[in-house]
Write an enzyme that holds these catalytic residues in place. Structure first.
Site, mmCIF file in Angstrom:
data_model
loop_
_atom_site.group_PDB
_atom_site.id
_atom_site.type_symbol
_atom_site.label_atom_id
_atom_site.label_comp_id
_atom_site.label_asym_id
_atom_site.label_seq_id
_atom_site.Cartn_x
_atom_site.Cartn_y
_atom_site.Cartn_z
ATOM 1 N N ASP A 100 -7.857 -6.871 4.723
ATOM 2 C CA ASP A 100 -6.580 -6.268 4.923
ATOM 3 C C ASP A 100 -6.252 -5.282 3.856
ATOM 4 O O ASP A 100 -6.944 -5.580 2.778
ATOM 5 C CB ASP A 100 -5.549 -7.543 4.863
ATOM 6 C CG ASP A 100 -4.093 -7.054 4.796
ATOM 7 O OD1 ASP A 100 -3.664 -6.170 5.756
ATOM 8 O OD2 ASP A 100 -3.423 -7.826 3.813
ATOM 9 N N ASP A 106 -2.605 -4.023 2.165
ATOM 10 C CA ASP A 106 -1.643 -4.155 1.531
ATOM 11 C C ASP A 106 -1.709 -5.527 0.487
ATOM 12 O O ASP A 106 -1.772 -6.719 1.235
ATOM 13 C CB ASP A 106 -0.329 -4.158 2.048
ATOM 14 C CG ASP A 106 0.010 -3.033 2.964
ATOM 15 O OD1 ASP A 106 -0.934 -1.751 2.670
ATOM 16 O OD2 ASP A 106 0.731 -2.712 3.533
ATOM 17 N N ASP A 125 -3.911 -11.538 2.376
ATOM 18 C CA ASP A 125 -2.969 -12.088 1.556
ATOM 19 C C ASP A 125 -1.983 -13.065 2.347
ATOM 20 O O ASP A 125 -1.172 -13.698 1.789
ATOM 21 C CB ASP A 125 -2.245 -10.979 0.643
ATOM 22 C CG ASP A 125 -1.347 -10.257 1.496
ATOM 23 O OD1 ASP A 125 -0.116 -10.255 1.298
ATOM 24 O OD2 ASP A 125 -1.750 -9.488 2.413
#
Length: 299
Positions: A22, A24, A196
């Site tokens: 991922d 961001d 996250d």
């Protein structure tokens, strides 16, 4: 002689592997799309009110993460916001400001991990909900082999229509990974994934080695329940300031010895488990939000 040849064939025919990241708050410290809001304003794509609204969205994203409903609202807002934008102008703005805006917020730990996976002979794939016009240049900056990102519909006039062709979010990320595994020959049981957000659980559970990075509360609970490793990345650094200087090593042959060596190197990275929210980070985010709003208010 025949036995030796058979061994070599087995080594070189090992299933390919990949590491899926991922973007961001996993590889970079902020939202990739929202980071460019001021540049889009200066380029005449958005107005001052939109800049302030995206600054607030950035604050919410940094301070507490974004759940499913918030992500859906953000998707709808950004889709409406970019309607009518000239795609080529967007690409030019991103290219011109990429190093100034993105390079300083890349996590040193993530850059090291990307290097380790490349050394092990694994492909590195960025899988992000942000738009392809933003994610693809960032992927190139990071040395990623492939990028999966949201794609907006582009009209015959070269402008975004406001419609979404492909939304790289939640289960669709896992579907994209499985399609890549089929087309590229990845053995997902030997692949890695990092995120996250709890919305990326489908992506994480689709590989044999899932990692929660700077997880939101829901993903932290999920990772703890599933015994997934929890990693904390907190050292943003410019790639050119890293020692040794950031550069992608030559891709080695995918042989057993390289795989074993890379596994040992990866295990040697300095991680530590974190089981609490970092109140100091939230305070810093709030202060950053205040500074950002102050800057935009003076535009």
């Amino acid at each position: 002689m025949a036995a030796t040849y058979a061994l070599l064939v087995d080594n070189h025919s090992l299933p390919r592997t990949a590491a899926f990241f991922d973007l961001d708050k996993t590889v970079i410290a902020k939202s990739s799309t929202l980071t460019f809001s001021k540049s889009f304003y200066q380029g005449g794509l958005i107005n001052r009110r939109a800049v302030l609204r995206t600054a607030y969205a950035q604050f919410v994203f940094l301070a507490g993460g974004a759940d499913h409903d918030q992500m859906e609202r953000m998707r709808e807002y950004l889709s409406a916001l970019c309607k009518g934008w000239n795609v080529q102008q967007v690409r030019e703005i991103v290219a011109e400001t990429l190093h100034d805006l993105i390079d300083p917020i890349i996590y040193d730990e993530a850059a090291s991990l990307i290097e380790e996976h490349h050394t092990a002979g694994r492909d590195v794939v960025i899988v992000s909900t942000s738009g392809a016009e933003v994610v693809e240049p960032i992927g190139e900056l990071l040395g990623a082999d492939r990028v999966v990102a949201t794609r907006m519909v582009v009209g015959d006039d070269g402008r975004f229509t406001g419609e979404v062709e492909y939304y790289a979010y939640g289960p669709t990320k896992a579907e994209a990974i499985k399609e890549l595994a089929e087309s590229e020959g990845y053995d997902l049981s030997r692949c890695y994934a990092y995120s996250d957000s709890v919305t990326d659980v489908p992506m994480l559970e689709s590989v044999g080695h899932p990692y929660a990075v700077n997880p939101d509360r829901a993903l932290r609970r999920e990772a703890t329940a599933r015994d997934w490793p929890i990693l904390v990345f907190n050292r943003p650094v410019r790639l050119k300031q890293r020692l040794p200087a950031f550069s992608m090593p030559p891709r080695p042959a995918l042989v057993a010895a390289a795989a074993v060596g890379a596994a040992a190197a990866t295990a040697g990275l300095v991680w530590y488990a974190s089981r609490r929210r970092n109140a100091a980070a939230q305070t810093a985010a709030a202060r950053a939000m205040t500074r950002t709003l102050g800057q935009f208010a003076r535009i």
